[in-house]
Scaffold this motif. Structure first.
Motif, PDB file in Angstrom:
ATOM      1  N   THR A  41      10.190  -2.791   7.363  1.00 35.35           N
ATOM      2  CA  THR A  41       8.828  -2.244   7.481  1.00 35.35           C
ATOM      3  C   THR A  41       8.502  -1.349   6.306  1.00 35.35           C
ATOM      4  N   MET A  42       9.413  -0.458   5.979  1.00 37.26           N
ATOM      5  CA  MET A  42       9.170   0.501   4.893  1.00 37.26           C
ATOM      6  C   MET A  42       9.114  -0.206   3.536  1.00 37.26           C
ATOM      7  N   ILE A  43       9.985  -1.171   3.328  1.00 40.85           N
ATOM      8  CA  ILE A  43      10.004  -1.923   2.063  1.00 40.85           C
ATOM      9  C   ILE A  43       8.706  -2.705   1.890  1.00 40.85           C
ATOM     10  N   THR A  44       8.207  -3.296   2.974  1.00 38.06           N
ATOM     11  CA  THR A  44       6.953  -4.048   2.910  1.00 38.06           C
ATOM     12  C   THR A  44       5.782  -3.126   2.580  1.00 38.06           C
ATOM     13  N   ILE A  45       5.751  -1.942   3.202  1.00 35.84           N
ATOM     14  CA  ILE A  45       4.669  -0.970   2.940  1.00 35.84           C
ATOM     15  C   ILE A  45       4.659  -0.567   1.464  1.00 35.84           C
ATOM     16  N   LEU A  46       5.830  -0.273   0.929  1.00 30.40           N
ATOM     17  CA  LEU A  46       5.918   0.130  -0.486  1.00 30.40           C
ATOM     18  C   LEU A  46       5.545  -1.027  -1.410  1.00 30.40           C
ATOM     19  N   GLY A  47       5.984  -2.233  -1.053  1.00 31.17           N
ATOM     20  CA  GLY A  47       5.706  -3.401  -1.883  1.00 31.17           C
ATOM     21  C   GLY A  47       4.226  -3.734  -1.939  1.00 31.17           C
ATOM     22  N   THR A  48       3.563  -3.739  -0.778  1.00 34.77           N
ATOM     23  CA  THR A  48       2.143  -4.096  -0.736  1.00 34.77           C
ATOM     24  C   THR A  48       1.266  -3.036  -1.395  1.00 34.77           C
TER      25      THR A  48
END
Length: 503
Positions: A50-57
């Protein structure tokens, strides 16, 4: 906004907290703070994802890279989807080498299956025209037990070779799939068939077709009709009409297991002089549809394929035949038709398909068909009124919501057309849905609002932008300063000025 921490924290609850944060850096702070507040707590794979996706997007690549490294140090079990998300982010930013480096480091993580990451990276490399690197990646990874299936990867390599007009090499890969422990699927046959026909290797394409009869077409699957049509069309384009009719008979008999009446009286005289390629192809298409095992799958495959080629009238005839045999068209058919009509500028007809044709067969319009319409409309300047109207109709449907990409495209379109008040209203709708646009969209909108003397709205969106950790361009500050210094634009209220000064 203060965080309401629970008495006992679990990863699921933490994921919910960080998803509600507008600012990705604030979400990261909360993520890191959790361990200090709860010494017994440990992050798991899903909360990292979840956190990696938030940072990536949100484009926070440095923070995403550091968090991926932290996940490795924690050695928590993680799924392939985490790496897929990061690889796509790197590729979107043009950092293919970073994506390759991450993939090669996956063995250092607690992940036992990275088939999807392998396929996604291979697809990216093929699209980037890095064929030698793609081949090296395949050779390195194809025998790893963590890569569970190689069929999709081999299909991608065949597709890349066919695109380079090397269908001969693609055919070699196809023939060696058995040695790789793989069984060619329908996509394998379609890719090889299209490549061979494009290169005019019709003799090899014919032998490939015959191999289908004793492999994937043993039971007469109607979905194979698209592959058959590819060869028959190529033969007609090459002037080999008699051979096409002969093979058509074999297809109906052995491939589609059609009744005898469908292939016993095939005669080119039924399509004029039998020398017009387009007329003959239409006759063959009708014979394939009527001779196939009647099923939703066979009609859908044929109609979608024709719509994708822009043959709208022929595809419509397939739908009529489908309805006459009491089969109901599925969403995929209407999605393909809307896309085909939109591409040729027939906007009113595309809207009619959604509002009338789908309703007529009790096929309720879904978010995907509206998104296809909206994205195609957004590619044409001056269509913003039609797009907004369709978006409003879509929002009134139950369980029918446009995705973030559609809203973002429309926001940029409105800004390009200098319709800044409408863009501001759209951004309000996006904010309600937590669809935060990129920094470039904020910059365009704020500068546009300043040019209209709407400083209050401009400052409001500037606050929103900064609250998400996005930095405005220097041109935005110039626009704001100019608008406040220009007495002809408007009298600036002290409240607006104070809000700006506090940023």
């Amino acid at each position: 906004m203060s965080i309401r921490w629970p008495r006992v924290l679990n990863p699921t609850y933490l994921s919910q907290i960080i998803r509600t944060q507008k600012n990705p850096l604030k979400a990261l702070d909360i993520f890191n703070e959790a361990k200090s507040k709860y010494p017994e707590y440990s992050h798991n794979g899903p909360v990292y994802a979840t956190m990696i996706t938030i940072l990536g997007t949100s484009g926070r690549l440095k923070e995403m890279r550091d968090l991926i490294e932290q996940m490795k140090q924690d050695s928590c079990e993680c799924k392939d989807s985490v790496f897929v998300s990061a690889i796509k982010t790197y590729a979107k930013e043009g950092l293919v080498d970073e994506a390759i480096s991450l993939y090669k480091n996956i063995p250092q993580y607690n992940c036992v299956n990275w088939t999807q990451s392998f396929n996604i990276l291979l697809e990216i490399m093929v699209n980037e025209n890095k064929l030698e690197d793609a081949h090296s990646l395949f050779v390195e990874s194809c025998c790893s037990w963590e890569v569970k299936s190689r069929v999709q990867a081999l299909n991608l390599l065949m597709y890349a070779l066919c695109r380079k007009r090397r269908s001969d090499l693609a055919l070699q890969i196809f023939q060696e799939m058995d040695y790789q422990g793989c069984c060619p699927n329908r996509d394998s046959y379609l890719i090889a068939m299209k490549g061979l026909c494009q290169d005019k290797r019709l003799n090899e394409a014919t032998h490939l077709l015959y191999s289908m009869f004793w492999r994937i077409s043993l039971k007469g699957n109607g979905e194979d009709i698209v592959i058959y049509r590819t060869l028959l069309d190529a033969l007609c384009d090459d002037g080999k009409f008699d051979e096409a009719v002969e093979i058509l008979g074999k297809i109906l008999r052995k491939g589609l297991k059609a009744p005898k009446r469908c292939y016993s009286r095939l005669d080119l005289s039924q399509c004029g002089d039998g020398k017009d390629a387009e007329v003959t192809k239409r006759w063959i298409h009708e014979a394939l549809v009527r001779g196939s095992v009647p099923s939703t799958a066979s009609y859908t495959a044929m109609a979608v394929d024709l719509y994708e080629e822009g043959k709208i009238d022929e595809a419509d005839k397939v739908i009529i035949e489908m309805k006459n045999r009491c089969f109901k068209p599925k969403h995929s058919i209407f999605e393909a038709k809307v896309a085909a009509l939109s591409k040729v500028g027939k906007v009113d007809e595309a809207i009619k398909v959604i509002e009338e044709d789908m309703v007529e067969v009790n096929c309720l319009p879904n978010a995907k068909v509206y998104s296809i319409l909206l994205k195609n409309l957004c590619n044409t300047v001056g269509n913003s009124a039609s797009v907004l109207d369709s978006l409003n109709k879509m929002s009134k449907k139950v369980n029918c919501m446009a995705d973030k990409e559609t809203y973002s495209i429309l926001l940029e379109m409105l800004c390009r057309e200098r319709k800044y008040p409408e863009a501001s209203q759209l951004l309000e709708q996006m904010s309600i849905k937590s669809y935060w646009p990129g920094a470039s969209s904020y910059n365009l909108l704020i500068e546009g609002l300043c040019s209209l003397g709407r400083q209050y709205e401009a400052v409001m969106w500037l606050e929103d932008m900064i609250s998400q950790g996005k930095l405005p361009d220097i041109s935005v500050w110039y626009s704001l300063a100019s608008s406040f210094c220009n007495p002809e634009m408007m009298k600036v209220s002290s409240e607006t000025f104070n809000r700006l000064r506090s940023l």
